[in-house]
Motif scaffolding. Structure first.
Motif, PDB file in Angstrom:
ATOM      1  N   PHE A 100      34.029  41.356  35.334  1.00 58.83           N
ATOM      2  CA  PHE A 100      34.221  41.937  36.668  1.00 58.83           C
ATOM      3  C   PHE A 100      32.929  41.902  37.461  1.00 58.83           C
ATOM      4  CE2 PHE A 100      33.801  45.692  39.393  1.00 58.83           C
ATOM      5  CZ  PHE A 100      34.899  45.545  40.228  1.00 58.83           C
ATOM      6  N   ARG A 117      33.440  39.788  40.681  1.00 60.54           N
ATOM      7  CA  ARG A 117      33.965  40.525  41.814  1.00 60.54           C
ATOM      8  C   ARG A 117      33.117  41.694  42.280  1.00 60.54           C
ATOM      9  NH1 ARG A 117      39.916  42.378  40.786  1.00 60.54           N
ATOM     10  NH2 ARG A 117      39.577  43.002  42.932  1.00 60.54           N
ATOM     11  N   PHE A 142      34.989  49.109  39.097  1.00 62.27           N
ATOM     12  CA  PHE A 142      35.810  48.539  38.033  1.00 62.27           C
ATOM     13  C   PHE A 142      37.022  49.427  37.758  1.00 62.27           C
ATOM     14  CE2 PHE A 142      36.745  48.412  33.420  1.00 62.27           C
ATOM     15  CZ  PHE A 142      37.156  47.091  33.302  1.00 62.27           C
ATOM     16  N   THR A 180      40.805  48.106  38.846  1.00 66.07           N
ATOM     17  CA  THR A 180      41.775  47.869  37.781  1.00 66.07           C
ATOM     18  C   THR A 180      42.830  48.969  37.709  1.00 66.07           C
ATOM     19  OG1 THR A 180      40.210  48.903  36.212  1.00 66.07           O
ATOM     20  CG2 THR A 180      40.200  46.486  36.370  1.00 66.07           C
TER      21      THR A 180
END
Length: 259
Positions: A52, A56, A106, A110
């Protein structure tokens, strides 16, 4: 493997900001940051977090959405650490602060607010170390680890009544399940902090196990007596597992502390 010490470095940033008598709001933010980093580690999400961050995390803030409850708290903590990152006195700490920000993003990206909330409840209740799976035998655990496509790195599992670490290196496919003493240490600590008072008493372990199995959603932990000996009755809602740990497991840790 990207250096896992980045999580430790980030925890040190939090520790350096902690002070006695600080405003409750600041304490709440720092505790949330500490627990966000721990959540990634104990749930075995090291490699997803690394991916991640690489793909991102640097793109910006958490996804937009209705801010309420835990999501609102994460957004507030994110703003706090963004401001901290830009302060002159934080020079040299920016990489570690960015890890904290990435941890918040994160969890939000998610959509793990419910799982993170469950973990926070687990921590706040002084429950036994968080685990991601439970097995009766070492052979069952090893078979699970061998066949798992992405083992939960750094997480803990139970084998019988013993806690084990999940060791996995993606680059070499190295896999091991070494035993640790986290559970024994927790029992010794809990005995000091929460003097055992039994909620229920049983003549045999079988009776205690049947009682615990009947509870639809037990407390995360409570003391019980079995044939005159204290046990910790523990419940892990994330894997719907119930366990009984004899307090005698803590004897070696108490002897070490006294020595």
């Amino acid at each position: 493997m990207t250096n896992p010490l980045i999580l430790s470095d980030a925890q040190q940033v939090i520790g350096r900001r902690w002070s006695e008598g600080q405003p409750p709001e600041r304490a709440r933010i720092l505790i949330l940051a500490r627990d966000a980093l721990d959540f990634i580690s104990v749930t075995g999400q090291w490699y997803p977090f690394v991916d991640f961050r690489g793909n991102r995390a640097s793109s910006g803030s958490s996804p937009a959405g209705t801010a309420h409850g835990l999501q609102e708290s994460l957004s507030e903590a994110e703003r706090f650490f963004e401001e901290l990152r830009d302060e002159p006195e934080a020079a040299g700490e920016q990489p570690a602060i960015q890890v904290i920000l990435d941890a918040f993003r994160f969890i939000s990206s998610t959509r793990q607010h419910a799982a993170f909330g469950d973990f926070l409840e687990h921590v706040e209740s002084n429950a036994p170390p968080f685990v991601m799976a439970s097995f009766e035998t070492k052979s069952e655990a090893e078979a699970w680890l061998k066949s798992h496509p992405n083992p939960p790195t750094f997480a803990e599992i139970l084998i019988g009544n013993r806690s084990h670490d999940v060791v996995y290196e993606r680059e070499t496919d190295f896999r091991r399940l070494p035993w640790n003493r986290h559970l024994e240490r927790h029992l010794a600590w809990l005995k000091r902090e929460e003097s055992p008072v039994a909620e229920a008493s049983f003549a045999t372990r079988e009776e205690a196990e049947a009682w615990l199995a009947r509870q639809p959603r037990p407390a995360r932990w409570t003391w019980v007596l079995i044939a005159g000996e204290f046990y910790l009755a523990a419940y892990y809602p994330n894997i719907n597992h119930r366990a009984l740990y004899p307090l005698s497991m803590a004897a070696s840790e108490e002897e070490e502390a006294d020595g």
